[in-house]
Design a protein around this motif. Sequence first.
Motif, PDB file in Angstrom:
ATOM      1  N   PRO A  55       0.810  -1.221   0.000  1.00 19.93           N
ATOM      2  CA  PRO A  55       0.000   0.000   0.000  1.00 19.93           C
ATOM      3  C   PRO A  55       0.842   1.269   0.000  1.00 19.93           C
ATOM      4  CG  PRO A  55      -0.168  -1.163   2.105  1.00 19.93           C
ATOM      5  CD  PRO A  55       0.515  -2.088   1.160  1.00 19.93           C
ATOM      6  N   ILE A  56       2.047   1.197   0.567  1.00 21.60           N
ATOM      7  CA  ILE A  56       2.953   2.352   0.541  1.00 21.60           C
ATOM      8  C   ILE A  56       3.373   2.631  -0.897  1.00 21.60           C
ATOM      9  CG2 ILE A  56       5.195   3.252   1.289  1.00 21.60           C
ATOM     10  CD1 ILE A  56       4.944   1.412   3.760  1.00 21.60           C
ATOM     11  N   GLU A  84      12.704   8.226   0.187  1.00 17.68           N
ATOM     12  CA  GLU A  84      11.523   9.098   0.209  1.00 17.68           C
ATOM     13  C   GLU A  84      10.299   8.357   0.717  1.00 17.68           C
ATOM     14  OE1 GLU A  84      11.239  12.176  -3.202  1.00 17.68           O
ATOM     15  OE2 GLU A  84      12.264  10.433  -4.061  1.00 17.68           O
ATOM     16  N   MET A  85      10.143   7.102   0.285  1.00 15.65           N
ATOM     17  CA  MET A  85       8.993   6.309   0.735  1.00 15.65           C
ATOM     18  C   MET A  85       9.059   6.056   2.234  1.00 15.65           C
ATOM     19  SD  MET A  85       8.109   3.548  -2.275  1.00 15.65           S
ATOM     20  CE  MET A  85       9.722   2.748  -2.301  1.00 15.65           C
ATOM     21  N   ILE A  86      10.266   5.826   2.753  1.00 13.99           N
ATOM     22  CA  ILE A  86      10.438   5.595   4.187  1.00 13.99           C
ATOM     23  C   ILE A  86      10.004   6.822   4.981  1.00 13.99           C
ATOM     24  CG2 ILE A  86      12.164   5.322   6.013  1.00 13.99           C
ATOM     25  CD1 ILE A  86      13.690   3.453   4.117  1.00 13.99           C
ATOM     26  N   LEU A  87      10.463   7.990   4.566  1.00 13.52           N
ATOM     27  CA  LEU A  87      10.130   9.225   5.285  1.00 13.52           C
ATOM     28  C   LEU A  87       8.623   9.473   5.279  1.00 13.52           C
ATOM     29  CD1 LEU A  87      13.008  11.546   4.010  1.00 13.52           C
ATOM     30  CD2 LEU A  87      12.744  10.592   6.313  1.00 13.52           C
ATOM     31  N   TRP A  88       7.987   9.262   4.121  1.00 13.32           N
ATOM     32  CA  TRP A  88       6.546   9.472   4.020  1.00 13.32           C
ATOM     33  C   TRP A  88       5.781   8.478   4.885  1.00 13.32           C
ATOM     34  CZ3 TRP A  88       2.801   6.103   2.021  1.00 13.32           C
ATOM     35  CH2 TRP A  88       1.523   6.634   1.931  1.00 13.32           C
ATOM     36  N   SER A  89       6.174   7.202   4.802  1.00 12.33           N
ATOM     37  CA  SER A  89       5.442   6.176   5.556  1.00 12.33           C
ATOM     38  C   SER A  89       5.636   6.323   7.060  1.00 12.33           C
ATOM     39  CB  SER A  89       5.876   4.770   5.099  1.00 12.33           C
ATOM     40  OG  SER A  89       7.239   4.521   5.381  1.00 12.33           O
ATOM     41  N   GLU A  90       6.812   6.806   7.493  1.00 15.09           N
ATOM     42  CA  GLU A  90       7.043   7.016   8.925  1.00 15.09           C
ATOM     43  C   GLU A  90       6.067   8.054   9.484  1.00 15.09           C
ATOM     44  OE1 GLU A  90       8.731   5.362  10.893  1.00 15.09           O
ATOM     45  OE2 GLU A  90      10.324   4.362   9.776  1.00 15.09           O
ATOM     46  N   ALA A  91       5.808   9.092   8.702  1.00 17.03           N
ATOM     47  CA  ALA A  91       4.879  10.132   9.150  1.00 17.03           C
ATOM     48  C   ALA A  91       3.477   9.565   9.330  1.00 17.03           C
ATOM     49  CB  ALA A  91       4.864  11.283   8.144  1.00 17.03           C
ATOM     50  N   ILE A  92       3.069   8.657   8.424  1.00 18.19           N
ATOM     51  CA  ILE A  92       1.754   8.012   8.541  1.00 18.19           C
ATOM     52  C   ILE A  92       1.725   7.094   9.754  1.00 18.19           C
ATOM     53  CG2 ILE A  92       0.077   6.507   7.413  1.00 18.19           C
ATOM     54  CD1 ILE A  92       0.423   9.194   6.009  1.00 18.19           C
ATOM     55  N   ARG A  93       2.787   6.310   9.940  1.00 22.22           N
ATOM     56  CA  ARG A  93       2.833   5.357  11.058  1.00 22.22           C
ATOM     57  C   ARG A  93       2.814   6.072  12.406  1.00 22.22           C
ATOM     58  NH1 ARG A  93       6.174   2.074   7.552  1.00 22.22           N
ATOM     59  NH2 ARG A  93       5.406  -0.075   7.492  1.00 22.22           N
ATOM     60  N   ASP A  94       3.410   7.255  12.479  1.00 25.69           N
ATOM     61  CA  ASP A  94       3.405   7.994  13.744  1.00 25.69           C
ATOM     62  C   ASP A  94       1.978   8.275  14.208  1.00 25.69           C
ATOM     63  OD1 ASP A  94       6.139   8.025  13.891  1.00 25.69           O
ATOM     64  OD2 ASP A  94       6.377  10.064  13.107  1.00 25.69           O
ATOM     65  N   LYS A  95       1.076   8.473  13.254  1.00 21.90           N
ATOM     66  CA  LYS A  95      -0.323   8.752  13.574  1.00 21.90           C
ATOM     67  C   LYS A  95      -1.124   7.470  13.770  1.00 21.90           C
ATOM     68  CE  LYS A  95      -0.230  12.999  10.808  1.00 21.90           C
ATOM     69  NZ  LYS A  95      -0.768  13.675   9.593  1.00 21.90           N
ATOM     70  N   ASP A  96      -0.796   6.426  13.003  1.00 18.26           N
ATOM     71  CA  ASP A  96      -1.558   5.177  13.045  1.00 18.26           C
ATOM     72  C   ASP A  96      -0.604   4.013  12.766  1.00 18.26           C
ATOM     73  OD1 ASP A  96      -3.275   3.045  12.837  1.00 18.26           O
ATOM     74  OD2 ASP A  96      -4.420   3.835  11.142  1.00 18.26           O
ATOM     75  N   PRO A  97       0.005   3.420  13.801  1.00 19.01           N
ATOM     76  CA  PRO A  97       1.022   2.376  13.610  1.00 19.01           C
ATOM     77  C   PRO A  97       0.552   1.164  12.808  1.00 19.01           C
ATOM     78  CG  PRO A  97       1.069   3.171  15.863  1.00 19.01           C
ATOM     79  CD  PRO A  97      -0.158   3.769  15.220  1.00 19.01           C
ATOM     80  N   PHE A 100      -0.687   0.481   7.614  1.00 21.48           N
ATOM     81  CA  PHE A 100      -0.287  -0.272   6.432  1.00 21.48           C
ATOM     82  C   PHE A 100      -0.495  -1.776   6.609  1.00 21.48           C
ATOM     83  CE2 PHE A 100       2.393   3.637   6.195  1.00 21.48           C
ATOM     84  CZ  PHE A 100       1.723   4.208   5.122  1.00 21.48           C
ATOM     85  N   CYS A 101      -0.465  -2.245   7.847  1.00 19.15           N
ATOM     86  CA  CYS A 101      -0.787  -3.655   8.102  1.00 19.15           C
ATOM     87  C   CYS A 101      -2.229  -3.937   7.696  1.00 19.15           C
ATOM     88  CB  CYS A 101      -0.576  -3.998   9.570  1.00 19.15           C
ATOM     89  SG  CYS A 101       1.116  -3.805  10.178  1.00 19.15           S
ATOM     90  N   ARG A 102      -3.149  -3.088   8.153  1.00 25.06           N
ATOM     91  CA  ARG A 102      -4.568  -3.265   7.814  1.00 25.06           C
ATOM     92  C   ARG A 102      -4.790  -3.195   6.309  1.00 25.06           C
ATOM     93  NH1 ARG A 102      -5.243   0.427  11.948  1.00 25.06           N
ATOM     94  NH2 ARG A 102      -5.764   2.072  10.456  1.00 25.06           N
ATOM     95  N   LYS A 103      -4.201  -2.178   5.695  1.00 20.85           N
ATOM     96  CA  LYS A 103      -4.403  -1.980   4.262  1.00 20.85           C
ATOM     97  C   LYS A 103      -3.847  -3.157   3.452  1.00 20.85           C
ATOM     98  CE  LYS A 103      -4.515   3.093   4.294  1.00 20.85           C
ATOM     99  NZ  LYS A 103      -5.873   3.214   3.748  1.00 20.85           N
ATOM    100  N   ALA A 104      -2.699  -3.696   3.877  1.00 20.75           N
ATOM    101  CA  ALA A 104      -2.097  -4.812   3.146  1.00 20.75           C
ATOM    102  C   ALA A 104      -2.957  -6.066   3.241  1.00 20.75           C
ATOM    103  CB  ALA A 104      -0.688  -5.086   3.673  1.00 20.75           C
ATOM    104  N   VAL A 105      -3.520  -6.344   4.422  1.00 18.77           N
ATOM    105  CA  VAL A 105      -4.394  -7.510   4.598  1.00 18.77           C
ATOM    106  C   VAL A 105      -5.580  -7.431   3.640  1.00 18.77           C
ATOM    107  CG1 VAL A 105      -6.017  -8.627   6.188  1.00 18.77           C
ATOM    108  CG2 VAL A 105      -3.722  -8.018   6.972  1.00 18.77           C
TER     109      VAL A 105
END
Length: 206
Positions: A55-56, A84-97, A100-105
């Motif tokens: 999903p990332i 760049e993908m790491i930096l973007w995804s870290e910002a999302i994970r900070d709000k909702d850890p 991406f687990c949910r979205k991938a399932v």
Amino acid sequence: MSSEMEAAPGGRGGVYPKRVLLFSGKRKCGKDYITDLLLERIGSKDAVIIKISSPIKSHWAEEKGLDLKQLMSADEYKERYRQEMILWSEAIRDKDPGCFCRKAVVMYKAQEKPVWIVSDIRRQTDIAWFTQEYGETVRTIRVAAEEDVRVKRGYVFTSGIDDKASECDLDKVGNWHWMINNNGSAEELEKLLDPLIEDIRSALAE
């Protein structure tokens, strides 16, 4: 639990999953090779590979107009955008850890299969989310390889990637269900997978 997961038959209280296999390891340790091999041995009728990075990468490809197929591969194209993908995804994970687990399932329609092979666990929060959702069905597997072996596979240390949480957060974890040292031949690797496959087949037989 999120509305996405509540609507899915694989959520807590459902029939599936019977095993959730969480694979982690450093870049070029052979996680993709091992999870592909495991899927081949179990069979796609019973198992599915889930990539949390999907999903990332899907969002990133759409946002930047990139080729998603190439971004999903293990070649140089992906490496150009990794930081760049790491930096973007870290910002999302900070709000909702667990985002991406949910979205991938959901993306992989995992609820339709009894065995889930999650090929790219990278953070302790990933393990915590799957364990909270699926409890005793979870098995954690750490894949390791000597650095010289990884170098032969194309690994080059990259500052901003190999020294960040996406590669290092799970170094602190020690209570893995299985450790797989992927330094030897394909034949040796097959033998190392035997106990894991026995555990999966035992769960499928229940």
